[in-house]
Design a protein around this motif. Structure first.
Motif, PDB file in Angstrom:
ATOM      1  N   ARG A  45      31.971 166.235  24.861  1.00  0.00           N
ATOM      2  CA  ARG A  45      30.888 166.386  23.891  1.00  0.00           C
ATOM      3  C   ARG A  45      31.056 165.450  22.690  1.00  0.00           C
ATOM      4  N   LEU A  46      32.290 165.028  22.425  1.00  0.00           N
ATOM      5  CA  LEU A  46      32.596 164.285  21.205  1.00  0.00           C
ATOM      6  C   LEU A  46      32.501 162.770  21.371  1.00  0.00           C
ATOM      7  N   ILE A  47      32.351 162.306  22.592  1.00  0.00           N
ATOM      8  CA  ILE A  47      32.331 160.867  22.864  1.00  0.00           C
ATOM      9  C   ILE A  47      30.956 160.497  23.408  1.00  0.00           C
ATOM     10  N   THR A  48      30.376 159.427  22.908  1.00  0.00           N
ATOM     11  CA  THR A  48      29.051 159.024  23.362  1.00  0.00           C
ATOM     12  C   THR A  48      29.151 157.988  24.477  1.00  0.00           C
ATOM     13  N   VAL A  49      28.061 157.842  25.185  1.00  0.00           N
ATOM     14  CA  VAL A  49      27.975 156.828  26.233  1.00  0.00           C
ATOM     15  C   VAL A  49      28.229 155.445  25.648  1.00  0.00           C
ATOM     16  N   GLU A  50      27.759 155.218  24.435  1.00  0.00           N
ATOM     17  CA  GLU A  50      27.951 153.916  23.786  1.00  0.00           C
ATOM     18  C   GLU A  50      29.427 153.558  23.680  1.00  0.00           C
ATOM     19  N   ASP A  51      30.278 154.584  23.519  1.00  0.00           N
ATOM     20  CA  ASP A  51      31.709 154.343  23.361  1.00  0.00           C
ATOM     21  C   ASP A  51      32.375 153.819  24.632  1.00  0.00           C
ATOM     22  N   VAL A  52      31.762 154.051  25.792  1.00  0.00           N
ATOM     23  CA  VAL A  52      32.431 153.689  27.048  1.00  0.00           C
ATOM     24  C   VAL A  52      31.579 152.791  27.947  1.00  0.00           C
ATOM     25  N   ARG A  53      30.386 152.452  27.521  1.00  0.00           N
ATOM     26  CA  ARG A  53      29.515 151.674  28.415  1.00  0.00           C
ATOM     27  C   ARG A  53      30.057 150.256  28.619  1.00  0.00           C
ATOM     28  N   ASP A  54      29.775 149.723  29.793  1.00  0.00           N
ATOM     29  CA  ASP A  54      30.185 148.367  30.164  1.00  0.00           C
ATOM     30  C   ASP A  54      28.923 147.519  30.242  1.00  0.00           C
ATOM     31  N   ASP A  55      28.826 146.518  29.371  1.00  0.00           N
ATOM     32  CA  ASP A  55      27.627 145.673  29.367  1.00  0.00           C
ATOM     33  C   ASP A  55      27.847 144.384  30.164  1.00  0.00           C
ATOM     34  N   HIS A  79      39.223 156.670  32.001  1.00  0.00           N
ATOM     35  CA  HIS A  79      40.125 155.768  31.283  1.00  0.00           C
ATOM     36  C   HIS A  79      40.097 156.065  29.784  1.00  0.00           C
ATOM     37  N   ARG A  80      38.911 156.305  29.226  1.00  0.00           N
ATOM     38  CA  ARG A  80      38.808 156.576  27.788  1.00  0.00           C
ATOM     39  C   ARG A  80      39.556 157.855  27.416  1.00  0.00           C
ATOM     40  N   LEU A  81      39.383 158.901  28.192  1.00  0.00           N
ATOM     41  CA  LEU A  81      40.095 160.141  27.900  1.00  0.00           C
ATOM     42  C   LEU A  81      41.598 159.960  28.069  1.00  0.00           C
ATOM     43  N   GLY A  82      42.010 159.232  29.079  1.00  0.00           N
ATOM     44  CA  GLY A  82      43.432 159.026  29.326  1.00  0.00           C
ATOM     45  C   GLY A  82      44.115 158.251  28.223  1.00  0.00           C
ATOM     46  N   ASP A  83      43.412 157.272  27.646  1.00  0.00           N
ATOM     47  CA  ASP A  83      43.992 156.469  26.567  1.00  0.00           C
ATOM     48  C   ASP A  83      44.448 157.331  25.410  1.00  0.00           C
ATOM     49  N   THR A  84      43.620 158.283  25.002  1.00  0.00           N
ATOM     50  CA  THR A  84      43.966 159.084  23.826  1.00  0.00           C
ATOM     51  C   THR A  84      45.068 160.076  24.113  1.00  0.00           C
ATOM     52  N   TYR A  85      45.256 160.443  25.368  1.00  0.00           N
ATOM     53  CA  TYR A  85      46.383 161.312  25.701  1.00  0.00           C
ATOM     54  C   TYR A  85      47.693 160.540  25.755  1.00  0.00           C
ATOM     55  N   ARG A  86      47.622 159.278  26.186  1.00  0.00           N
ATOM     56  CA  ARG A  86      48.854 158.486  26.320  1.00  0.00           C
ATOM     57  C   ARG A  86      49.423 158.079  24.975  1.00  0.00           C
ATOM     58  N   VAL A  87      48.538 157.801  23.990  1.00  0.00           N
ATOM     59  CA  VAL A  87      48.994 157.345  22.679  1.00  0.00           C
ATOM     60  C   VAL A  87      48.399 158.242  21.616  1.00  0.00           C
ATOM     61  N   ARG A  88      49.253 158.969  20.935  1.00  0.00           N
ATOM     62  CA  ARG A  88      48.763 159.831  19.859  1.00  0.00           C
ATOM     63  C   ARG A  88      48.369 158.972  18.673  1.00  0.00           C
ATOM     64  N   PRO A  89      47.122 159.129  18.139  1.00  0.00           N
ATOM     65  CA  PRO A  89      46.698 158.312  17.003  1.00  0.00           C
ATOM     66  C   PRO A  89      47.497 158.638  15.759  1.00  0.00           C
ATOM     67  N   ALA A  90      47.781 157.600  14.981  1.00  0.00           N
ATOM     68  CA  ALA A  90      48.490 157.811  13.724  1.00  0.00           C
ATOM     69  C   ALA A  90      47.597 158.542  12.750  1.00  0.00           C
ATOM     70  N   ILE A  91      48.184 159.450  11.962  1.00  0.00           N
ATOM     71  CA  ILE A  91      47.439 160.201  10.960  1.00  0.00           C
ATOM     72  C   ILE A  91      48.004 159.834   9.593  1.00  0.00           C
ATOM     73  N   GLU A  92      47.097 159.446   8.708  1.00  0.00           N
ATOM     74  CA  GLU A  92      47.536 159.121   7.360  1.00  0.00           C
ATOM     75  C   GLU A  92      48.139 160.370   6.716  1.00  0.00           C
ATOM     76  N   PRO A  93      49.248 160.234   6.007  1.00  0.00           N
ATOM     77  CA  PRO A  93      49.860 161.406   5.380  1.00  0.00           C
ATOM     78  C   PRO A  93      48.894 162.186   4.509  1.00  0.00           C
ATOM     79  N   ALA A  94      47.988 161.486   3.800  1.00  0.00           N
ATOM     80  CA  ALA A  94      47.052 162.151   2.915  1.00  0.00           C
ATOM     81  C   ALA A  94      46.064 163.013   3.676  1.00  0.00           C
TER      82      ALA A  94
END
Length: 382
Positions: free
Chosen positions: A246-256, A359-374
């Protein structure tokens, strides 16, 4: 806009809220989530001082609410509850005008505001202004409750399971209407819910509570992808990957880059293009670049004539602003591994595939995004 610092509430020996630290930026929706008795509603009611805190600080726009009259605090916040709380002896117009009249608005201005707000919540003022609550459906009453909370144009809204008593179909409609309004109004909202799906859909941030403690405070996507504890993982559910769609749009993964041909192009050209792009099919478009069908390599190879003579109809296309949950549902419904993507004008702009979604879902599981301390509130689990 709203900052809580070591906010604590004790009822005798019971600690209902234990040193809550979090900040809700201006214009965002923060969902307070957790099992029954976890402290989320207590925290909400301390913010508008329906319950007085035991210790800690609540700052609204940088101002300590201890320095403010409780009535002043509440009048600066719209309040929506699950039971709605419309006055049964008042018309819809009179219900919406309650706070403006307390604030000494003149009658004409208050009535104009009531009519404007009914239009905003998709209720026709000519039809609903002079009805009584008993003459409305549950969904209509809830919309009026939201309109009443917005009447004095407060910068902050406090919402306690506002859509919980509505049937699933109307709840989805009202949630969509509310998000549409929020895009324009940009209120700062604290919203208690018990529904993880509602939280994922509605929230810019989610605060998950357990036994009075704030367990995790983050974006819905990070909470689903990287729950901070086993409790959080269990709470958001084993289907959390599906919830993320629900949180990811088609635009985020479309191949043009997968190519297309015109329905007037030659089959030989289509065959050559598929070989060059190393694909087995191409979308076919008309002279306005609107998809009219698709063609497989088997239909193009070794044949002559226009592409239009061999194209297959597309059972469905998808807009680039749709979410991936919609995309996956359409793929399953029509037994397809890809969908043609179109812009708001219906023009072809690429394809979304099952492989690109995975692939898009797998990427975020493989590498945890850095979170700013603030971004990590004091006391929260990162």
């Amino acid at each position: 806009m709203i900052r809580l610092e070591d906010l604590t509430k004790k009822f005798g020996s019971v600690v209902a809220a234990d040193r809550i630290n979090m900040e809700v930026p201006e214009g965002e929706i923060c969902i307070l989530l957790g099992p029954s008795g976890c402290g989320k509603t207590t925290t909400l009611k301390m913010v508008n001082r329906l319950i007085e805190k035991s210790s800690g600080k609540i700052l609204i726009g940088g101002r300590d609410t201890d320095t403010m009259n409780p009535v002043e605090v509440r009048r600066g916040m719209g309040y929506v509850i699950q039971q709605i709380g419309l006055f049964p002896n008042m018309t819809v117009e009179e219900n919406i005008c309650v706070v403006p009249r307390l604030l000494k608005w003149d009658d004409a201005k208050a009535k104009r505001r009531a009519a404007e707000l009914l239009e905003l919540v998709a209720l026709d003022p000519a039809v609903f202004l002079h009805r009584f609550p008993r003459e409305l459906s549950g969904g209509q009453q809830q919309r009026v409750g939201v309109a009443r909370a917005l009447a004095a144009d407060p910068p902050i809204m406090i919402m306690d399971e506002p859509f919980g008593a509505i049937d699933p179909i109307n709840r989805e409609i009202i949630q969509d209407e509310f998000l549409r309004m929020q895009k324009t109004l940009r209120k700062t909202i604290l919203f208690v819910s018990h529904d993880i799906d509602e939280a994922v859909k509605m929230g810019d941030k989610i605060a998950i509570f357990r036994a009075g403690k704030l367990e995790q405070y983050d974006t819905p996507d990070r909470i689903l992808a990287h729950p901070a504890s086993e409790f959080i993982a269990d709470f958001v559910g084993t289907d959390r990957t599906l919830k993320r769609l629900r949180l990811i749009t088609v635009e985020d993964v479309r191949d043009d880059g997968m190519g297309f041909v015109s329905d007037t192009d030659d089959l030989g050209y289509a065959d050559a293009l598929m070989r060059e792009r190393r694909v087995e099919s191409l979308v076919v478009v008309d002279d306005r670049k609107v998809p009219t069908g698709w063609i497989h390599a088997e239909q193009a190879g070794g044949r002559i004539g226009p592409v239009a003579s061999r194209l297959r109809p597309l059972p469905v296309v998808i807009r680039s602003d749709a979410d991936l949950r919609t995309a996956v549902a359409l793929m399953f419904t029509h037994d397809m591994t890809w969908l043609a993507c179109v812009d708001a004008d219906g023009r072809f702009i690429g394809r979304v595939t099952q492989a690109s979604i995975t692939h898009r879902l797998g990427d975020t599981y493989r590498v945890r995004p850095a979170i700013e301390p603030a971004a990590i509130p004091k006391g929260a689990v990162a």
